[in-house]
Write an enzyme that holds these catalytic residues in place. Structure first.
Site, PDB file in Angstrom:
ATOM      1  N   CYS A 140       1.025  -1.247   0.150  1.00 46.88           N
ATOM      2  CA  CYS A 140      -0.050  -0.287   0.050  1.00 46.88           C
ATOM      3  C   CYS A 140       0.746   1.201   0.053  1.00 46.88           C
ATOM      4  O   CYS A 140       0.599   2.329  -0.913  1.00 46.88           O
ATOM      5  CB  CYS A 140      -0.889   0.176   1.097  1.00 46.88           C
ATOM      6  SG  CYS A 140       0.015  -0.375   2.773  1.00 46.88           S
ATOM      7  N   HIS A 220      -2.158   5.419   6.900  1.00 45.21           N
ATOM      8  CA  HIS A 220      -0.636   5.835   6.717  1.00 45.21           C
ATOM      9  C   HIS A 220      -0.577   7.292   6.559  1.00 45.21           C
ATOM     10  O   HIS A 220      -1.290   7.568   5.844  1.00 45.21           O
ATOM     11  CB  HIS A 220       0.189   5.120   5.816  1.00 45.21           C
ATOM     12  CG  HIS A 220       0.188   3.534   5.902  1.00 45.21           C
ATOM     13  ND1 HIS A 220       0.707   2.653   7.060  1.00 45.21           N
ATOM     14  CD2 HIS A 220      -0.124   2.495   5.233  1.00 45.21           C
ATOM     15  CE1 HIS A 220       0.562   1.406   6.925  1.00 45.21           C
ATOM     16  NE2 HIS A 220       0.112   1.221   5.615  1.00 45.21           N
TER      17      HIS A 220
HETATM   18  N1  NDP Z   1      -4.067  -4.957   5.263  1.00 42.31           N
HETATM   19  C1  NDP Z   1      -3.402  -4.316   4.862  1.00 42.31           C
HETATM   20  O1  NDP Z   1      -3.303  -3.195   5.205  1.00 42.31           O
HETATM   21  C2  NDP Z   1      -2.443  -4.280   3.534  1.00 42.31           C
HETATM   22  C3  NDP Z   1      -2.207  -5.567   3.260  1.00 42.31           C
HETATM   23  N2  NDP Z   1      -1.279  -6.152   1.918  1.00 42.31           N
HETATM   24  C4  NDP Z   1      -1.193  -7.527   1.688  1.00 42.31           C
HETATM   25  O2  NDP Z   1      -2.031  -8.150   1.292  1.00 42.31           O
HETATM   26  C5  NDP Z   1      -2.000  -9.524   1.597  1.00 42.31           C
HETATM   27  C6  NDP Z   1      -3.094  -9.871   2.493  1.00 42.31           C
HETATM   28  O3  NDP Z   1      -3.147  -9.109   3.591  1.00 42.31           O
HETATM   29  P1  NDP Z   1      -4.307  -8.970   4.548  1.00 42.31           P
HETATM   30  O4  NDP Z   1      -5.721  -8.739   3.719  1.00 42.31           O
HETATM   31  O5  NDP Z   1      -4.215  -7.856   5.524  1.00 42.31           O
HETATM   32  O6  NDP Z   1      -4.475 -10.241   5.333  1.00 42.31           O
HETATM   33  P2  NDP Z   1      -5.992 -10.798   6.328  1.00 42.31           P
HETATM   34  O7  NDP Z   1      -5.063 -11.385   7.454  1.00 42.31           O
HETATM   35  O8  NDP Z   1      -6.727  -9.617   6.744  1.00 42.31           O
HETATM   36  O9  NDP Z   1      -6.501 -11.884   5.406  1.00 42.31           O
HETATM   37  C7  NDP Z   1      -5.795 -12.880   5.159  1.00 42.31           C
HETATM   38  C8  NDP Z   1      -7.109 -13.989   4.670  1.00 42.31           C
HETATM   39  O10 NDP Z   1      -6.445 -15.036   4.229  1.00 42.31           O
HETATM   40  C9  NDP Z   1      -6.956 -16.072   4.842  1.00 42.31           C
HETATM   41  N3  NDP Z   1      -6.024 -17.310   4.790  1.00 42.31           N
HETATM   42  C10 NDP Z   1      -5.172 -17.681   5.749  1.00 42.31           C
HETATM   43  N4  NDP Z   1      -4.423 -18.478   5.363  1.00 42.31           N
HETATM   44  C11 NDP Z   1      -4.623 -19.307   4.349  1.00 42.31           C
HETATM   45  C12 NDP Z   1      -4.710 -20.191   3.570  1.00 42.31           C
HETATM   46  N5  NDP Z   1      -3.741 -20.812   3.675  1.00 42.31           N
HETATM   47  N6  NDP Z   1      -5.294 -20.239   2.328  1.00 42.31           N
HETATM   48  C13 NDP Z   1      -6.321 -19.534   2.246  1.00 42.31           C
HETATM   49  N7  NDP Z   1      -6.676 -18.647   3.004  1.00 42.31           N
HETATM   50  C14 NDP Z   1      -5.981 -18.206   4.093  1.00 42.31           C
HETATM   51  C15 NDP Z   1      -7.509 -15.899   5.970  1.00 42.31           C
HETATM   52  O11 NDP Z   1      -8.423 -16.423   6.423  1.00 42.31           O
HETATM   53  P3  NDP Z   1      -8.926 -17.174   7.903  1.00 42.31           P
HETATM   54  O12 NDP Z   1      -9.089 -15.835   8.533  1.00 42.31           O
HETATM   55  O13 NDP Z   1     -10.249 -17.854   7.838  1.00 42.31           O
HETATM   56  O14 NDP Z   1      -7.856 -17.890   8.382  1.00 42.31           O
HETATM   57  C16 NDP Z   1      -8.074 -14.391   5.727  1.00 42.31           C
HETATM   58  O15 NDP Z   1      -9.085 -14.247   5.297  1.00 42.31           O
HETATM   59  C17 NDP Z   1      -0.686  -9.631   2.568  1.00 42.31           C
HETATM   60  O16 NDP Z   1       0.467  -9.796   1.248  1.00 42.31           O
HETATM   61  C18 NDP Z   1      -0.571  -8.121   3.006  1.00 42.31           C
HETATM   62  O17 NDP Z   1       1.072  -8.010   3.098  1.00 42.31           O
HETATM   63  C19 NDP Z   1      -1.277  -5.077   1.151  1.00 42.31           C
HETATM   64  C20 NDP Z   1      -1.774  -3.875   1.382  1.00 42.31           C
HETATM   65  C21 NDP Z   1      -2.078  -3.549   2.468  1.00 42.31           C
HETATM   66  O1  X15 Z   2       1.595  -2.942   2.680  1.00 41.19           O
HETATM   67  C1  X15 Z   2       1.365  -2.443   3.903  1.00 41.19           C
HETATM   68  O2  X15 Z   2       2.107  -1.735   4.510  1.00 41.19           O
HETATM   69  P1  X15 Z   2       3.516  -1.548   3.957  1.00 41.19           P
HETATM   70  O3  X15 Z   2       3.707  -0.650   2.614  1.00 41.19           O
HETATM   71  O4  X15 Z   2       4.412  -0.510   5.065  1.00 41.19           O
HETATM   72  O5  X15 Z   2       4.544  -2.766   4.050  1.00 41.19           O
HETATM   73  C2  X15 Z   2       0.212  -2.818   4.602  1.00 41.19           C
HETATM   74  O6  X15 Z   2      -0.340  -1.506   5.376  1.00 41.19           O
HETATM   75  C3  X15 Z   2       0.330  -4.217   5.534  1.00 41.19           C
HETATM   76  O7  X15 Z   2       1.053  -3.826   6.367  1.00 41.19           O
HETATM   77  P2  X15 Z   2       1.564  -4.735   7.831  1.00 41.19           P
HETATM   78  O8  X15 Z   2       2.339  -5.625   7.316  1.00 41.19           O
HETATM   79  O9  X15 Z   2       1.906  -3.743   8.615  1.00 41.19           O
HETATM   80  O10 X15 Z   2       0.192  -5.262   8.037  1.00 41.19           O
END
Ligand code: NDP
Ligand code: X15
Length: 341
Positions: A140, A220
Site C-alpha cells: 500500500c 498511513h
Molecule cells: N491489510 C493491509 O493493510 C494491506 C495488506 N497487504 C497485503 O495483502 C495481503 C493480505 O493481507 P490482509 O488482507 O491484510 O490479510 P488478512 O489477514 O486480513 O486476510 C488474510 C485472509 O487469508 C485467509 N487465509 C489464511 N491462510 C490461508 C490459506 N492457507 N489459504 C487460504 N486462505 C488463507 C484468512 O482466512 P482465515 O481468517 O479464515 O484464516 C484471511 O481471510 C498480504 O500480502 C499483505 O501484506 C497489502 C496492502 C495493505
Molecule cells: O503493505 C502495507 O504496508 P507497507 O507498505 O508498510 O508494507 C500494509 O499496510 C500491510 O502492512 P502490515 O504488514 O503492517 O500489515
C-alpha cells in the site's frame, strides 16, 4: 468474462472480491477462508462461493451454517486468474498449485518481488504486465509512492526522493496488533523496504525511505521530498495532481488536516467501507522551495489503494485491454472512484 478466484478473503481479499464483482469484464468464481467467522458470513451474504484451504475442516463450516463449495485446489482449477490475498508469507506456499494448474496469479505486497518476478503499479508499468502468468501488486505504501513519483518524474524529472512513512499499527479489525503507546522504528535501519520496492517498479528512481509505526489504525501518512531535475511551481504540480485519477487533493477549504477527518469524509461520501482508493495529498502541504525542492504530505489508506491496482493487474494479465488509461478508467467507473478534490 475473466473468472477470478480470491484466495484469502480478509482485509484486502474481501475488497478485491467486491471490486472485481462490479467490473463489466470480470466475475468472482470463489473466495477462500481457513475458518468460519464474520468474513465467511459476508461472503455468503454476497453470494461468493466459499472454498476452504483444509477440506478436513468442512464440518466446522457446515455447523456454522456456511455452505462449502470445495477445496482451494478445486477453486483454483475453475479460475482464469487467482488473486492471492493470504497473509504475507503464506502466499509463497501456493505458487506450486498455481503452476500445477498453469493458472495466472497475483500476489500482494506481503510477498517478495522475487516470488512473481514482476512488481506492478497501474500508473507505472501496466503494459509490462500484459499476458504475464505471475505478478505482485506492491504494498500500500509503495503504491502511494509510485503513483506520485511517476507523475512528477515524467514531467519534471526526479533527481532524488526522500520519504518517511508514518505507518498505522494494524487495521481497524486487527485487535491483537499494536503498539498501544509507543512510536516504533520499523525498521530501525534505513532504508525501509519501501525504497527498494519502488525501485522494483521504477528502477531508475534514486530513493531513500524510512518508516515507523504509531498507535493508529485508519491510515498511513507520508512525508515526501523530491529533488527535481527541472524547476516546477506549486501551481503546476497541483494541476498535474488534479488531472490524475488516482491522486486526490485535500484542499484547505475542507478543513481536513488528519487521517481521522479524511476517513470521516470518505465515509460521509458513502464510499464502500469508507475506502480511500486514491492518494490523499494535502494541498496546503505542497511546497516547491528554490524551484526544484518539492515537499508534500499524503495519506494512504492501507486497506484500499492496492484494491483498484489489483483489478487493473488482473485486466493486464488477461491481456484484452492494452492500455493503463483504458483499464484505470473502467476500474474507476465500476467502483465509483472519482478522486477527491
Ligand atoms: N491489510 C493491509 O493493510 C494491506 C495488506 N497487504 C497485503 O495483502 C495481503 C493480505 O493481507 P490482509 O488482507 O491484510 O490479510 P488478512 O489477514 O486480513 O486476510 C488474510 C485472509 O487469508 C485467509 N487465509 C489464511 N491462510 C490461508 C490459506 N492457507 N489459504 C487460504 N486462505 C488463507 C484468512 O482466512 P482465515 O481468517 O479464515 O484464516 C484471511 O481471510 C498480504 O500480502 C499483505 O501484506 C497489502 C496492502 C495493505
Ligand atoms: O503493505 C502495507 O504496508 P507497507 O507498505 O508498510 O508494507 C500494509 O499496510 C500491510 O502492512 P502490515 O504488514 O503492517 O500489515
Amino acid at each position: 468474462m475473466i473468472k477470478v478466484a480470491v484466495n484469502g478473503y480478509g482485509t484486502i481479499g474481501k475488497r478485491v472480491a467486491d471490486a472485481v464483482s462490479c467490473q463489466p469484464d470480470m466475475e468472482i468464481i470463489g473466495v477462500s477462508k481457513t475458518k468460519p467467522g464474520a468474513e465467511a458470513y459476508v461472503a455468503k451474504e454476497r453470494g461468493y462461493p466459499l472454498y476452504i484451504a483444509d477440506i478436513g475442516k468442512k464440518d466446522a463450516f457446515i455447523k456454522a451454517g456456511l455452505e462449502v463449495a470445495g477445496s482451494v485446489e478445486e477453486m483454483i482449477q475453475k479460475a482464469d486468474i487467482v488473486v492471492d490475498a493470504t497473509p504475507g508469507g503464506v502466499g509463497e506456499g501456493n505458487k506450486a498449485l498455481y503452476e500445477k494448474y498453469q493458472k495466472k496469479a497475483i500476489w500482494e505486497g506481503g510477498e517478495e518481488h522475487e516470488l512473481a518476478g514482476f512488481s506492478f503499479n497501474s500508473s507505472c508499468n501496466y503494459d509490462q504486465a500484459i499476458g504475464r502468468q505471475f505478478a505482485r501488486v506492491v504494498s500500500c505504501n509503495t503504491t502511494g509512492l509510485c503513483r506520485i513519483i511517476k507523475l512528477i518524474d515524467s514531467v519534471f524529472g526526479v533527481k532524488k526522493v526522500r520519504a518517511t512513512m508514518v505507518r498505522r499499527g494494524g487495521d481497524p479489525g486487527d485487535i491483537k496488533r499494536g503498539p498501544i503507546d509507543a512510536i516504533v522504528l520499523n525498521p530501525v535501519t534505513i532504508p525501509s523496504h519501501h525504497g527498494p520496492d519502488v525501485q522494483s517498479v521504477l528502477p531508475h528512481i534514486s530513493i531513500v525511505t524510512s518508516a515507523m509505526i504509531v498507535p493508529t489504525t485508519l491510515m498511513h501518512m507520508h512525508f515526501i521530498n523530491m529533488e527535481l531535475k527541472n524547476p516546477a511551481t506549486k501551481e503546476q504540480v497541483i494541476e498535474l495532481i488534479k488531472a490524475h485519477s488516482r491522486l486526490g487533493l485535500i484542499e484547505k477549504s475542507t478543513g481536513i488536516t488528519s487521517t481521522a477527518e479524511l476517513k470521516e469524509f470518505t465515509s460521509d461520501l458513502l464510499r464502500p467501507r469508507g475506502d480511500l482508493w486514491e492518494n490523499g495529498i494535502f494541498a496546503d502541504s505542497l511546497s516547491v522551495l528554490d524551484g526544484t525542492d518539492l515537499y508534500l504530505f499524503q495519506a494512504i489508506h492501507q486497506e484500499a489503494d492496492v484494491v483498484v491496482e489489483t483489478v487493473d493487474c488482473i485486466r493486464a494479465m488477461a491481456g484484452d485491454v492494452k492500455t493503463a488509461m483504458e483499464s484505470i478508467s473502467i476500474t474507476n467507473k465500476a467502483v465509483g472512484l472519482t478522486a477527491i478534490r
